[in-house]
Design a protein around this motif. Structure first.
Motif, PDB file in Angstrom:
ATOM      1  N   LYS A 121       0.853  -1.201   0.000  1.00 14.65           N
ATOM      2  CA  LYS A 121       0.000   0.000   0.000  1.00 14.65           C
ATOM      3  C   LYS A 121       0.883   1.243   0.000  1.00 14.65           C
ATOM      4  O   LYS A 121       1.825   1.334   0.783  1.00 14.65           O
ATOM      5  CB  LYS A 121      -0.884  -0.028   1.243  1.00 14.65           C
ATOM      6  N   PHE A 122       0.559   2.181  -0.879  1.00 16.77           N
ATOM      7  CA  PHE A 122       1.343   3.406  -1.015  1.00 16.77           C
ATOM      8  C   PHE A 122       0.448   4.620  -0.839  1.00 16.77           C
ATOM      9  O   PHE A 122      -0.624   4.706  -1.444  1.00 16.77           O
ATOM     10  CB  PHE A 122       2.008   3.464  -2.400  1.00 16.77           C
ATOM     11  N   LEU A 123       0.912   5.561  -0.028  1.00 19.25           N
ATOM     12  CA  LEU A 123       0.193   6.812   0.159  1.00 19.25           C
ATOM     13  C   LEU A 123       0.434   7.697  -1.054  1.00 19.25           C
ATOM     14  O   LEU A 123       1.573   7.927  -1.463  1.00 19.25           O
ATOM     15  CB  LEU A 123       0.687   7.526   1.423  1.00 19.25           C
ATOM     16  N   LEU A 124      -0.648   8.189  -1.649  1.00 14.84           N
ATOM     17  CA  LEU A 124      -0.544   9.078  -2.804  1.00 14.84           C
ATOM     18  C   LEU A 124      -0.809  10.519  -2.417  1.00 14.84           C
ATOM     19  O   LEU A 124      -0.233  11.439  -2.989  1.00 14.84           O
ATOM     20  CB  LEU A 124      -1.518   8.652  -3.904  1.00 14.84           C
ATOM     21  N   GLN A 125      -1.711  10.719  -1.469  1.00 18.83           N
ATOM     22  CA  GLN A 125      -2.019  12.069  -0.986  1.00 18.83           C
ATOM     23  C   GLN A 125      -2.475  11.965   0.456  1.00 18.83           C
ATOM     24  O   GLN A 125      -3.299  11.119   0.788  1.00 18.83           O
ATOM     25  CB  GLN A 125      -3.134  12.706  -1.820  1.00 18.83           C
ATOM     26  N   ASN A 126      -1.934  12.820   1.290  1.00 17.55           N
ATOM     27  CA  ASN A 126      -2.333  12.837   2.691  1.00 17.55           C
ATOM     28  C   ASN A 126      -3.780  13.286   2.835  1.00 17.55           C
ATOM     29  O   ASN A 126      -4.294  14.033   2.006  1.00 17.55           O
ATOM     30  CB  ASN A 126      -1.443  13.796   3.494  1.00 17.55           C
ATOM     31  N   GLY A 127      -4.404  12.837   3.912  1.00 15.36           N
ATOM     32  CA  GLY A 127      -5.729  13.333   4.246  1.00 15.36           C
ATOM     33  C   GLY A 127      -5.607  14.768   4.748  1.00 15.36           C
ATOM     34  O   GLY A 127      -4.526  15.208   5.164  1.00 15.36           O
ATOM     35  N   PHE A 128      -6.705  15.505   4.702  1.00 16.31           N
ATOM     36  CA  PHE A 128      -6.674  16.896   5.153  1.00 16.31           C
ATOM     37  C   PHE A 128      -8.087  17.353   5.493  1.00 16.31           C
ATOM     38  O   PHE A 128      -9.063  16.666   5.209  1.00 16.31           O
ATOM     39  CB  PHE A 128      -6.051  17.805   4.076  1.00 16.31           C
ATOM     40  N   ARG A 129      -8.160  18.517   6.127  1.00 13.70           N
ATOM     41  CA  ARG A 129      -9.455  19.110   6.458  1.00 13.70           C
ATOM     42  C   ARG A 129      -9.746  20.244   5.480  1.00 13.70           C
ATOM     43  O   ARG A 129      -8.877  21.042   5.168  1.00 13.70           O
ATOM     44  CB  ARG A 129      -9.460  19.655   7.872  1.00 13.70           C
ATOM     45  N   LYS A 130     -10.979  20.288   5.029  1.00 11.53           N
ATOM     46  CA  LYS A 130     -11.451  21.360   4.146  1.00 11.53           C
ATOM     47  C   LYS A 130     -12.791  21.807   4.698  1.00 11.53           C
ATOM     48  O   LYS A 130     -13.735  21.025   4.761  1.00 11.53           O
ATOM     49  CB  LYS A 130     -11.587  20.826   2.712  1.00 11.53           C
ATOM     50  N   GLU A 131     -12.833  23.073   5.121  1.00 13.10           N
ATOM     51  CA  GLU A 131     -14.052  23.652   5.675  1.00 13.10           C
ATOM     52  C   GLU A 131     -14.633  22.769   6.776  1.00 13.10           C
ATOM     53  O   GLU A 131     -15.832  22.511   6.843  1.00 13.10           O
ATOM     54  CB  GLU A 131     -15.074  23.897   4.562  1.00 13.10           C
ATOM     55  N   GLY A 132     -13.736  22.279   7.634  1.00 13.02           N
ATOM     56  CA  GLY A 132     -14.138  21.464   8.775  1.00 13.02           C
ATOM     57  C   GLY A 132     -14.447  20.012   8.448  1.00 13.02           C
ATOM     58  O   GLY A 132     -14.732  19.217   9.334  1.00 13.02           O
ATOM     59  N   LYS A 133     -14.385  19.645   7.196  1.00 16.74           N
ATOM     60  CA  LYS A 133     -14.709  18.290   6.772  1.00 16.74           C
ATOM     61  C   LYS A 133     -13.421  17.518   6.484  1.00 16.74           C
ATOM     62  O   LYS A 133     -12.507  18.048   5.853  1.00 16.74           O
ATOM     63  CB  LYS A 133     -15.570  18.368   5.510  1.00 16.74           C
ATOM     64  N   TRP A 134     -13.355  16.272   6.969  1.00 16.44           N
ATOM     65  CA  TRP A 134     -12.173  15.445   6.762  1.00 16.44           C
ATOM     66  C   TRP A 134     -12.203  14.825   5.362  1.00 16.44           C
ATOM     67  O   TRP A 134     -13.172  14.174   4.965  1.00 16.44           O
ATOM     68  CB  TRP A 134     -12.088  14.334   7.808  1.00 16.44           C
ATOM     69  N   ILE A 135     -11.151  15.070   4.604  1.00 14.44           N
ATOM     70  CA  ILE A 135     -10.969  14.469   3.280  1.00 14.44           C
ATOM     71  C   ILE A 135      -9.966  13.332   3.453  1.00 14.44           C
ATOM     72  O   ILE A 135      -8.828  13.556   3.869  1.00 14.44           O
ATOM     73  CB  ILE A 135     -10.441  15.502   2.246  1.00 14.44           C
ATOM     74  N   HIS A 136     -10.391  12.135   3.156  1.00 12.19           N
ATOM     75  CA  HIS A 136      -9.550  10.952   3.380  1.00 12.19           C
ATOM     76  C   HIS A 136      -8.314  10.939   2.485  1.00 12.19           C
ATOM     77  O   HIS A 136      -8.343  11.470   1.376  1.00 12.19           O
ATOM     78  CB  HIS A 136     -10.362   9.675   3.120  1.00 12.19           C
TER      79      HIS A 136
END
Length: 136
Positions: free
Chosen positions: A45-60
Motif C-alpha cells: 500500500k502506497f500513500l498518494l495524498q495525505n488526508g486533510f481538512r477542508k471547511e471542517g470536513k475530513w478528506i480521506h
C-alpha cells in the motif's frame, strides 16, 4: 466475478482478484525458490495524498494498493500490477504514484499467451499498433 469478468482465485490461503494475478503469484514463488528474486510482498500500500481538512470536513487520504512488490538480489525493487487494461482512475493514481514515489519502479503486466505469457502493457500496445500498421 468483477465488472472486468475477472474471477477471484484462492491460492495458499490468499485471495486474488483474478486467476491471472494468482498465476503471477505462483510465478513469483518459483522465482523466489530458484533465487531469481529475493522476496515479494502481496498488496503493498502506497500513500498518494495525505488526508486533510477542508471547511471542517475530513478528506480521506488517497492510497494505491498494487498487486506485488518484488525485491531482486541486486537490491532493485519493482512494484507490479496485473492489468487487463487501465482505467482513467488508475491512470490518475499512476501519475500520483510517480510524483509521490519517484524512486519506485511500477511495472504493469498483462497475460497474453500469444506473446509468451506476461508482457508489459506498453509493450503490448506497441505490438498491437505494429500489427495493425502491418495489416494495412
Amino acid at each position: 466475478m468483477s465488472k472486468y469478468n475477472a474471477v477471484k482465485t484462492s491460492i495458499d490461503g490468499f485471495t486474488f482478484d483474478s486467476k491471472v494475478e494468482g498465476e503471477y503469484y505462483l510465478k513469483l514463488k518459483e522465482k523466489q525458490r530458484t533465487g531469481e528474486i529475493l522476496a515479494f510482498e502481496l498488496q503493498p500500500k502506497f500513500l498518494l495524498q495525505n488526508g486533510f481538512r477542508k471547511e471542517g470536513k475530513w478528506i480521506h487520504p488517497i492510497h494505491y494498493i498494487a498487486d506485488f512488490e518484488v525485491t531482486y538480489p541486486d537490491g532493485r525493487v519493482e512494484i507490479v500490477d496485473i492489468k487487463g487494461q487501465t482505467t482513467q482512475v488508475f491512470d490518475l493514481k499512476k501519475k500520483l504514484f510517480y510524483a509521490k514515489h519517484p524512486d519506485k519502479t511500477l511495472k504493469l503486466l498483462k497475460k497474453v499467451n500469444k506473446y509468451g505469457g506476461f508482457i508489459e502493457l506498453d509493450e503490448y500496445a506497441r505490438i498491437k499498433k505494429e500489427e495493425k500498421k502491418n495489416a494495412k
